[in-house]
Design a protein around this motif. Structure first.
Motif, PDB file in Angstrom:
ATOM      1  N   PHE A  63       0.880  -1.185   0.000  1.00  0.00           N
ATOM      2  CA  PHE A  63       0.000   0.000   0.000  1.00  0.00           C
ATOM      3  C   PHE A  63       0.908   1.223   0.000  1.00  0.00           C
ATOM      4  O   PHE A  63       2.058   1.148   0.429  1.00  0.00           O
ATOM      5  CB  PHE A  63      -0.971   0.043   1.194  1.00  0.00           C
ATOM      6  CG  PHE A  63      -0.330  -0.025   2.556  1.00  0.00           C
ATOM      7  CD1 PHE A  63       0.215   1.107   3.140  1.00  0.00           C
ATOM      8  CD2 PHE A  63      -0.268  -1.233   3.275  1.00  0.00           C
ATOM      9  CE1 PHE A  63       0.803   1.047   4.402  1.00  0.00           C
ATOM     10  CE2 PHE A  63       0.324  -1.301   4.524  1.00  0.00           C
ATOM     11  CZ  PHE A  63       0.868  -0.156   5.094  1.00  0.00           C
ATOM     12  N   SER A  64       0.402   2.348  -0.488  1.00  0.00           N
ATOM     13  CA  SER A  64       1.219   3.555  -0.586  1.00  0.00           C
ATOM     14  C   SER A  64       1.125   4.417   0.654  1.00  0.00           C
ATOM     15  O   SER A  64       2.057   5.108   1.021  1.00  0.00           O
ATOM     16  CB  SER A  64       0.793   4.395  -1.797  1.00  0.00           C
ATOM     17  OG  SER A  64       1.064   3.688  -2.974  1.00  0.00           O
ATOM     18  N   HIS A  65      -0.037   4.383   1.286  1.00  0.00           N
ATOM     19  CA  HIS A  65      -0.212   5.290   2.413  1.00  0.00           C
ATOM     20  C   HIS A  65      -1.326   4.831   3.330  1.00  0.00           C
ATOM     21  O   HIS A  65      -2.360   4.363   2.847  1.00  0.00           O
ATOM     22  CB  HIS A  65      -0.551   6.705   1.894  1.00  0.00           C
ATOM     23  CG  HIS A  65      -0.724   7.706   3.008  1.00  0.00           C
ATOM     24  ND1 HIS A  65       0.327   8.123   3.779  1.00  0.00           N
ATOM     25  CD2 HIS A  65      -1.825   8.330   3.490  1.00  0.00           C
ATOM     26  CE1 HIS A  65      -0.124   8.962   4.695  1.00  0.00           C
ATOM     27  NE2 HIS A  65      -1.415   9.107   4.548  1.00  0.00           N
ATOM     28  N   VAL A  66      -1.076   4.920   4.616  1.00  0.00           N
ATOM     29  CA  VAL A  66      -2.179   4.984   5.587  1.00  0.00           C
ATOM     30  C   VAL A  66      -1.791   6.069   6.584  1.00  0.00           C
ATOM     31  O   VAL A  66      -0.605   6.315   6.809  1.00  0.00           O
ATOM     32  CB  VAL A  66      -2.412   3.649   6.349  1.00  0.00           C
ATOM     33  CG1 VAL A  66      -2.856   2.546   5.396  1.00  0.00           C
ATOM     34  CG2 VAL A  66      -1.190   3.229   7.149  1.00  0.00           C
ATOM     35  N   MET A  67      -2.770   6.711   7.158  1.00  0.00           N
ATOM     36  CA  MET A  67      -2.451   7.782   8.115  1.00  0.00           C
ATOM     37  C   MET A  67      -1.924   7.184   9.418  1.00  0.00           C
ATOM     38  O   MET A  67      -2.116   5.997   9.696  1.00  0.00           O
ATOM     39  CB  MET A  67      -3.686   8.637   8.384  1.00  0.00           C
ATOM     40  CG  MET A  67      -4.790   7.922   9.133  1.00  0.00           C
ATOM     41  SD  MET A  67      -6.098   9.089   9.576  1.00  0.00           S
ATOM     42  CE  MET A  67      -7.296   7.965  10.300  1.00  0.00           C
ATOM     43  N   LEU A  68      -1.261   8.024  10.214  1.00  0.00           N
ATOM     44  CA  LEU A  68      -0.789   7.558  11.522  1.00  0.00           C
ATOM     45  C   LEU A  68      -1.784   7.875  12.640  1.00  0.00           C
ATOM     46  O   LEU A  68      -1.518   7.609  13.803  1.00  0.00           O
ATOM     47  CB  LEU A  68       0.574   8.166  11.862  1.00  0.00           C
ATOM     48  CG  LEU A  68       1.800   7.696  11.053  1.00  0.00           C
ATOM     49  CD1 LEU A  68       3.098   8.096  11.755  1.00  0.00           C
ATOM     50  CD2 LEU A  68       1.799   6.200  10.811  1.00  0.00           C
ATOM     51  N   ALA A 280      -0.424  16.624  25.520  1.00  0.00           N
ATOM     52  CA  ALA A 280      -0.068  15.927  24.269  1.00  0.00           C
ATOM     53  C   ALA A 280       0.374  16.916  23.197  1.00  0.00           C
ATOM     54  O   ALA A 280      -0.015  18.087  23.223  1.00  0.00           O
ATOM     55  CB  ALA A 280      -1.270  15.137  23.776  1.00  0.00           C
ATOM     56  N   LEU A 281       1.163  16.457  22.282  1.00  0.00           N
ATOM     57  CA  LEU A 281       1.592  17.292  21.149  1.00  0.00           C
ATOM     58  C   LEU A 281       0.477  17.287  20.104  1.00  0.00           C
ATOM     59  O   LEU A 281       0.161  16.253  19.519  1.00  0.00           O
ATOM     60  CB  LEU A 281       2.884  16.729  20.550  1.00  0.00           C
ATOM     61  CG  LEU A 281       3.454  17.488  19.346  1.00  0.00           C
ATOM     62  CD1 LEU A 281       3.878  18.900  19.736  1.00  0.00           C
ATOM     63  CD2 LEU A 281       4.623  16.736  18.733  1.00  0.00           C
ATOM     64  N   MET A 282      -0.113  18.458  19.884  1.00  0.00           N
ATOM     65  CA  MET A 282      -1.246  18.544  18.969  1.00  0.00           C
ATOM     66  C   MET A 282      -0.746  18.892  17.578  1.00  0.00           C
ATOM     67  O   MET A 282      -0.760  20.043  17.148  1.00  0.00           O
ATOM     68  CB  MET A 282      -2.248  19.591  19.480  1.00  0.00           C
ATOM     69  CG  MET A 282      -2.849  19.224  20.819  1.00  0.00           C
ATOM     70  SD  MET A 282      -3.587  17.575  20.836  1.00  0.00           S
ATOM     71  CE  MET A 282      -5.092  17.899  19.909  1.00  0.00           C
ATOM     72  N   HIS A 283      -0.300  17.883  16.878  1.00  0.00           N
ATOM     73  CA  HIS A 283       0.193  18.088  15.520  1.00  0.00           C
ATOM     74  C   HIS A 283      -0.013  16.789  14.771  1.00  0.00           C
ATOM     75  O   HIS A 283       0.080  15.716  15.373  1.00  0.00           O
ATOM     76  CB  HIS A 283       1.681  18.466  15.549  1.00  0.00           C
ATOM     77  CG  HIS A 283       2.073  19.351  14.407  1.00  0.00           C
ATOM     78  ND1 HIS A 283       2.179  20.721  14.517  1.00  0.00           N
ATOM     79  CD2 HIS A 283       2.369  19.062  13.120  1.00  0.00           C
ATOM     80  CE1 HIS A 283       2.522  21.231  13.347  1.00  0.00           C
ATOM     81  NE2 HIS A 283       2.656  20.251  12.481  1.00  0.00           N
ATOM     82  N   GLY A 284      -0.254  16.842  13.487  1.00  0.00           N
ATOM     83  CA  GLY A 284      -0.454  15.606  12.736  1.00  0.00           C
ATOM     84  C   GLY A 284      -0.595  15.845  11.246  1.00  0.00           C
ATOM     85  O   GLY A 284      -1.700  15.858  10.715  1.00  0.00           O
ATOM     86  N   PRO A 285       0.523  16.015  10.561  1.00  0.00           N
ATOM     87  CA  PRO A 285       0.448  16.191   9.102  1.00  0.00           C
ATOM     88  C   PRO A 285      -0.228  14.983   8.453  1.00  0.00           C
ATOM     89  O   PRO A 285       0.054  13.840   8.819  1.00  0.00           O
ATOM     90  CB  PRO A 285       1.916  16.268   8.671  1.00  0.00           C
ATOM     91  CG  PRO A 285       2.670  16.660   9.902  1.00  0.00           C
ATOM     92  CD  PRO A 285       1.915  16.054  11.043  1.00  0.00           C
TER      93      PRO A 285
END
Ligand SMILES: *Cc1c(COP(=O)(O)O)cnc(C)c1O
Length: 400
Positions: A63-68, A280-285
């Motif tokens: 697969f090419s991508h799944v989100m984290l 928590a670190l609120m970030h998520g590209p």
């Protein structure tokens, strides 16, 4: 219609149209050019590297991508574990992003929130270097100091949240003395300031910076987006002086696909590790940890480890030194080199006008900017190819 980077579209020359790329070469319909820039310093193993290309293809078949967000996968797990081993000290916690600028943003956000999580709301300022470049997004522009890129910020007037300092130990000590209570971090491009003009400085400055950061409780961030993976002649400058956070990009995937990572040490990670969700670190590209990119990065790091790259880079540095040391002509202000980087600084940018076309005719692609004519070649370059790049630079100053 494409809107090209760093260009006045009205006066831009037609970009060279690339139809193929392999090894150190990029190809137009009728020309074969050595890329002396490694596509913004990223393509360290050369183009179309078979191992990296295969890694991307193999991953694409899965697969090419799944989100984290709520998901994970083998390639990102393997890469994080690889980076933990590959990077010095306790730089162990990998936050992935889609570009260097975003990864720097994440580092700066980590530094600010590290103190906010401790309820220390006074540490809102960043210390950074004059002539620094950390990316083109807004906070990275603020941290940077380059009027040529970031002059639009003057629309906001003075920036109260950033202090700039020269690469000079006395000034650094004075800046810490004056501002330490308000500083959350000191961010630097270690040893080599790239886009700000290939400026080079001594490791003693960074050693002192480490001491001052420890003394005053300020986080030290190395933006190794450009310097990482050998460009300075060291694997990472972080091998010599250990930062609290290191940012990698550009060569991370061997330049085959965009990706970057912000790697934090134990202390920074612990500053977020808590029962309190607000810590928590609120970030998520969206594309963080992209599977194709992680596979490419893993292959690239394996190549770097297996291919005696540090010897290759030392050889490039040596041949560059033999060829360029002492080179001086009217209009040349300085010739400086470090590892896989050589820069000729001229007195006036007009002295480089026409260089790109001159080099193109001779089979070299170059992209001088402002007063700087530089080369940052792929590490797989042969002696003859490197000499061609360097001699083309010299010939420019000796043309009739
Ligand atoms: C290129 C660069 C960046 C920005 O990376 P992008 O991937 O272009 O966003 C940040 N810091 C340094 C030192 C760089 O050279």
């Amino acid at each position: 219609m494409i809107w090209y980077p760093y260009q006045q579209m009205k006066t831009m020359r037609e970009p060279y149209r690339i139809v193929d790329a392999e090894g150190v070469y990029i190809y137009t319909e009728d020309k074969k050019l050595i890329d002396s820039t490694s596509s913004w310093w990223s393509v360290i193993h050369g183009y179309k590297n078979p191992k990296i290309t295969k890694a991307i293809k193999d991953q694409a078949d899965v697969f090419s991508h799944v989100m984290l967000g709520g998901l994970t996968h083998d390639s990102v797990l393997k890469l994080a574990s690889k980076l933990k081993d590959f990077l010095p000290g306790d730089l162990d916690y990998c936050f992935f992003s889609d570009s260097g600028s975003v990864a720097v943003e994440v580092a700066l956000k980590m530094a600010l929130q590290f103190y906010v999580n401790k309820n220390d709301l006074k540490r809102t300022k960043i210390l950074s270097l004059t002539h620094s470049y950390h990316g083109d997004t807004f906070k990275t522009m603020e941290a940077g100091d380059d009027e040529d890129y970031h002059f639009i910020l003057k629309a906001y007037g003075e920036n109260p949240n950033v202090v700039h300092v020269d690469t000079n130990i006395d000034d650094l000590e004075a800046a810490f003395k004056k501002h330490h209570e308000e500083l959350n971090c000191f961010i630097v491009e270690p040893l080599l300031q790239g886009a700000g003009g290939m400026r080079m400085y001594d490791i003693s400055f960074l050693k002192r910076a480490r001491e001052l950061c420890d003394e005053y409780g300020v986080l030290l961030i190395f933006d190794e987006v450009a310097t990482g993976f050998g460009r300075t002649g060291y694997r990472f400058v972080s091998d010599l002086v250990l930062p609290d956070i290191v940012v990698l990009g550009k060569a991370l995937t061997g330049g085959h696909i965009g990706h970057a990572v912000t790697v934090a040490n134990q202390k920074v990670y612990d500053g977020f590790y808590s029962d309190d969700p607000d810590c928590a670190l609120m970030h998520g590209p969206t594309f963080m940890g992209n599977a194709l990119a992680c596979s490419a990065a893993l292959a690239s790091i394996e190549l770097f480890e297996e291919g005696k790259y540090m010897e290759k880079i030392a050889h490039i540095a040596q041949l560059t030194k033999e060829t360029m040391e002492g080179f001086s002509r009217p209009g040349i202000k300085d010739v400086r080199m470090m590892g896989g980087c050589i820069c000729i600084e001229v007195e006036d940018s007009s002295l480089l006008k026409g260089y790109q076309e001159f080099a193109y005719e001779r089979g070299v692609f170059a992209r001088p900017f402002l007063n700087y004519l530089y080369a940052m070649v792929p590490y797989i370059i042969t002696d003859d190819e490197l000499l061609k790049v360097l001699n083309t630079m010299k010939e420019w100053f000796d043309r009739g």
